[in-house]
Design a protein around this motif. Structure first.
Motif, PDB file in Angstrom:
ATOM      1  N   UNK A   1       5.898  -0.675  -0.593  1.00  0.00           N
ATOM      2  CA  UNK A   1       5.420   0.535  -0.872  1.00  0.00           C
ATOM      3  C   UNK A   1       4.911   1.041  -2.473  1.00  0.00           C
ATOM      4  N   UNK A   2       5.723   1.764  -3.067  1.00  0.00           N
ATOM      5  CA  UNK A   2       5.574   2.056  -4.489  1.00  0.00           C
ATOM      6  C   UNK A   2       6.910   2.783  -4.720  1.00  0.00           C
ATOM      7  N   UNK A   3       7.063   2.937  -6.026  1.00  0.00           N
ATOM      8  CA  UNK A   3       8.008   3.903  -6.494  1.00  0.00           C
ATOM      9  C   UNK A   3       7.775   4.509  -7.833  1.00  0.00           C
TER      10      UNK A   3
ATOM     11  N   UNK B   1       0.698  -1.108   0.074  1.00  0.00           N
ATOM     12  CA  UNK B   1       0.020  -0.013   0.197  1.00  0.00           C
ATOM     13  C   UNK B   1       0.873   1.355  -0.064  1.00  0.00           C
ATOM     14  N   UNK B   2       0.260   2.316   0.597  1.00  0.00           N
ATOM     15  CA  UNK B   2       1.065   3.497   0.177  1.00  0.00           C
ATOM     16  C   UNK B   2       2.178   3.650   1.280  1.00  0.00           C
TER      17      UNK B   2
ATOM     18  N   UNK C   1      21.220   8.670  -9.099  1.00  0.00           N
ATOM     19  CA  UNK C   1      20.574   9.598  -8.094  1.00  0.00           C
ATOM     20  C   UNK C   1      19.387   9.177  -7.653  1.00  0.00           C
ATOM     21  N   UNK C   2      18.979   7.776  -8.289  1.00  0.00           N
ATOM     22  CA  UNK C   2      17.538   7.259  -7.824  1.00  0.00           C
ATOM     23  C   UNK C   2      17.598   6.573  -6.690  1.00  0.00           C
ATOM     24  N   UNK C   3      16.553   6.730  -5.836  1.00  0.00           N
ATOM     25  CA  UNK C   3      16.442   5.894  -4.725  1.00  0.00           C
ATOM     26  C   UNK C   3      15.923   4.543  -4.921  1.00  0.00           C
ATOM     27  N   UNK C   4      15.766   3.558  -4.062  1.00  0.00           N
ATOM     28  CA  UNK C   4      15.607   2.164  -4.664  1.00  0.00           C
ATOM     29  C   UNK C   4      14.140   2.033  -5.265  1.00  0.00           C
ATOM     30  N   UNK C   5      13.888   1.211  -6.070  1.00  0.00           N
ATOM     31  CA  UNK C   5      12.670   1.247  -6.970  1.00  0.00           C
ATOM     32  C   UNK C   5      12.220  -0.177  -6.948  1.00  0.00           C
ATOM     33  N   UNK C   6      10.922  -0.471  -7.127  1.00  0.00           N
ATOM     34  CA  UNK C   6      10.364  -1.891  -7.615  1.00  0.00           C
ATOM     35  C   UNK C   6      10.774  -2.109  -9.083  1.00  0.00           C
TER      36      UNK C   6
END
Lengths: 455, 455
Positions: B216-218, B191-192, B358-363
């Protein structure tokens, strides 16, 4: 320190991209170098750790065996965790793209050397070997107990590995810096729960959470059934005394609680009394041990007063009852590092089972019983209860030795460790430092070699 | 509530001790019951979730497929994680006892139903199915978005499973009780990040730590190379618009950031402008979406102003530059749930690579490029950089669909999830609810069936 971390961060991409075969060769080279220098290393360790040469030599052997096991695991390919699902337009829940999963390294790992095992869980020990196998650079924080041995071992390792892939640091200030640094992506710690919890809390304050693999210790309780005590009482008492005295009780797998039927404590005391005094690792360990025993004797009866002299510390045996522990006097359920253990007597199998159900998470639990139906009123329930509370459950043996083998699980539920899912011994220790990633729809020439179609 | 948790705790031992075959049969029965009631469930969902019937029917199909995949995995035996090392007195580092490792269930699991997927990640979705497969009872906290659908689904599931193995609860107060209760041994949440982080912090206050699997999400960035934009520009723009609009942007895998060469944003805007307005799940989701877009437009230029009307919300497209993001205006790197996305233009491959780093962690991350050497100045570095930052990396496709298949990894590095090691989709989702235990030296008749020698 900043330079060490920069070098590790810098080395991470290149070391992570080496082929499993190349990493296997590097681990073999470390093992070979340690083998070659065994004489010098053992001499250093005898002096700094006050352990017998034979034991130390065996531990170096275990250490190089571990390194070579990880090398073999790397060559087997299993370490990559590859799963390939090819494109399938008729896959039932909807067309499936080409998906190729593998495990990749987390990045630089901080390893804390253990005091108990100056080789096997230290500079070039299981944590270091498994992190290197995963493709992670390693920064080891040396145990304060053997700075010279740590330095010499590190020299040997560093010489063999590519630059930046391995480093050693000393001191508590650096330990704190290490676990807080954003370049460090995982921490492996084996040692006291006091220091371990401090570091764990520190790690929890990081903005980016990272895994903290803390292996603390536990009381490793041993449960003896009535029938086993009747049939093999003196054998069990002797075995227990030997297990308690092994390496002067300075092992995370020392049996610190023996749960026996009433009337059996005397036999155990006789065996423990016969053990001789041996030196502890160093003054700090001795001091903590003495404080720990003092705290316990405030609550528990003394069966065998170990005492200390020129030869070191002789084992101490304390006594309580299952009823007392269940009534809330649970001092016997906390670990005291060193040659001390507690005998708890129970009246009936109901009390035995209640005590089992009151245990916090353990690295190991041990059952001494009879296999042929004579303990069937209690054994199935006891084994069921204990299985839920430990990483390893031992039958009619002793828990001290931790075999380096794929089936081993050295870990356990909280508070014995911070992650019940992971082992610090055996090839699966690598998994602590890897995470999955899946490639969708990639042409082979952009894929890592282990995922690509054969060319 | 207390009764629900008592029943779950009580059911844990028995359900955990069922054979994998019995659990497989139970999951098949749940799938069968859902299949039978699809008509009623879809009608309820159309009304409560404002999603088209076809899409919902497909999602029920996915849900029953998932249940049956876990059943199949159970029957394959792989789910038990068995490793057996027999006694070996000549094992090199020292005699090896008989060691038999397996995975055991953690105990009752709390599952939070997702708003986006009323079936596949909800009451009987992937988290529930994997926890049940592991041998854990499940207590689901219903999404506030479809209480009636959740109740009806739960009725169907409860009827099929043994008493206490499954329950549904509603409301935020119960959600908090659930994650703090000592009888709950793991939490799975999709979820959020707002709600997820609240729950995560709550879980962290427990005296006994338990795993919190938060998905969460990305922003799921999509990187388009110069050459790909030249060769397939309009195809990519069209594909992106479709991916953005899918389920009105209400998916954790929605591409929320499109990184393109300068001069390409106009084509994308044309395609997004052509998308029609569609209703969001409910008023709360719509309100949060509007607030989110408002916050973004304070910093970013508006390329396409979606607006809302009787038909719902039309997609919004915003604009920034890679240079701006790198200068610290990184609003475009935070997820906004719903039909909005940001186009970021870059000047050269250096900027492209800097943005990737520069990206934070992503799905997920997606690359649109050319396979035949024309992008070789940038692709190997770009793919290398992105691999370290996502759970899934997609080539020349779109990230929305999450195939239910063994190779899938639906997860990713922090802050996309709370555990980069685990997937919430595919059979490996079971591992989140199991831990290893090893039996040393046990006679076969005391061992769990999957570890015993054949009789």
């Amino acid at each position: 320190m900043q330079e060490v971390l920069d070098r590790a961060a810098h080395a991470a991409r290149e070391w992570g991209a080496t082929s499993p075969g190349d990493r296997a060769a590097a681990l073999d080279a470390v093992a070979h170098a340690l083998d070659r220098e065994t004489g010098e290393l053992v001499a250093l360790a005898e002096w700094e750790c006050r352990l017998p040469g034979d034991l130390l030599r065996a531990e170096v052997g275990r250490t190089t065996f571990q390194l070579r096991s990880f090398a073999e695991y790397l060559r087997s390919g299993a370490v990559n965790g590859v799963v390939i699902d090819r494109e399938d337009p008729s896959w039932p829940p909807g067309p499936r793209p080409d998906l190729r999963r593998m495990l990749i390294p987390l990045g630089p790992v901080a390893v804390f050397g253990s005091t108990s095992y100056p080789f096997a869980f230290s500079v070039a020990g299981s944590d270091t070997a498994s992190a290197l196998a995963a493709g992670c650079p390693v920064v080891v924080k040396a145990s304060h107990s053997y700075p010279d041995l740590a330095d010499r071992t590190a020299e040997i390792v560093e010489e063999v590995l590519p630059k930046g892939v391995f480093a050693l640091v000393h001191g508590q200030r650096r330990a704190r810096q290490l676990v807080l640094d954003p370049r460090i992506k995982a921490v492996a710690f084996i040692g006291s729960s006091r220091v371990g919890r401090e570091l764990h809390h520190l790690v929890a304050t990081r903005p980016e959470p990272i895994p903290f693999y803390g292996g603390f210790g536990s009381v490793n309780p041993v449960f003896v059934t009535k029938r086993a005590a009747e049939l093999r009482g003196s054998e069990i008492a002797r075995g227990f005394a030997r297990a308690l005295g092994k390496q002067s009780g300075q092992l995370c797998t020392k049996p610190g609680l023996l749960v026996v039927p009433e009337g059996f404590a005397g036999d155990v005391a006789d065996e423990v009394r016969a053990l001789r005094a041996e030196p502890l690792f160093n003054k700090l360990v001795a001091k903590r041990y003495e404080t720990g025993v003092e705290a316990l004797t405030a609550f528990l009866d003394v069966l065998v007063e170990g005492g200390s002299g020129a030869g070191g510390h002789a084992p101490t045996l304390l006594r309580t009852t299952a009823a007392d522990v269940l009534a809330g006097h649970d001092e016997a359920l906390s670990e005291c590092f060193g040659p001390v253990s507690v005998v708890a007597t129970y009246r009936d199998s109901h009390e035995l089972l209640e005590l089992a159900a009151a245990l916090p998470g353990q690295l190991t639990v041990t059952v001494h019983g009879t296999a042929h139906g004579e303990d069937d009123d209690v054994l199935p329930d006891l084994i069921g209860e204990l299985t839920g509370r430990a990483g390893r459950i031992v039958w009619n043996q002793w828990p001290n030795d931790i075999a380096t083998t794929p089936a081993m699980h050295h870990g356990g539920p909280w508070p014995a460790t911070t992650s019940p899912f992971h082992t610090s011994v055996g090839v699966r220790a690598v998994e602590r430092f890897q995470r999955p990633v899946v490639f969708q729809g990639f042409p082979s020439h952009f894929l890592p070699e282990v995922l690509a179609d054969e060319r």
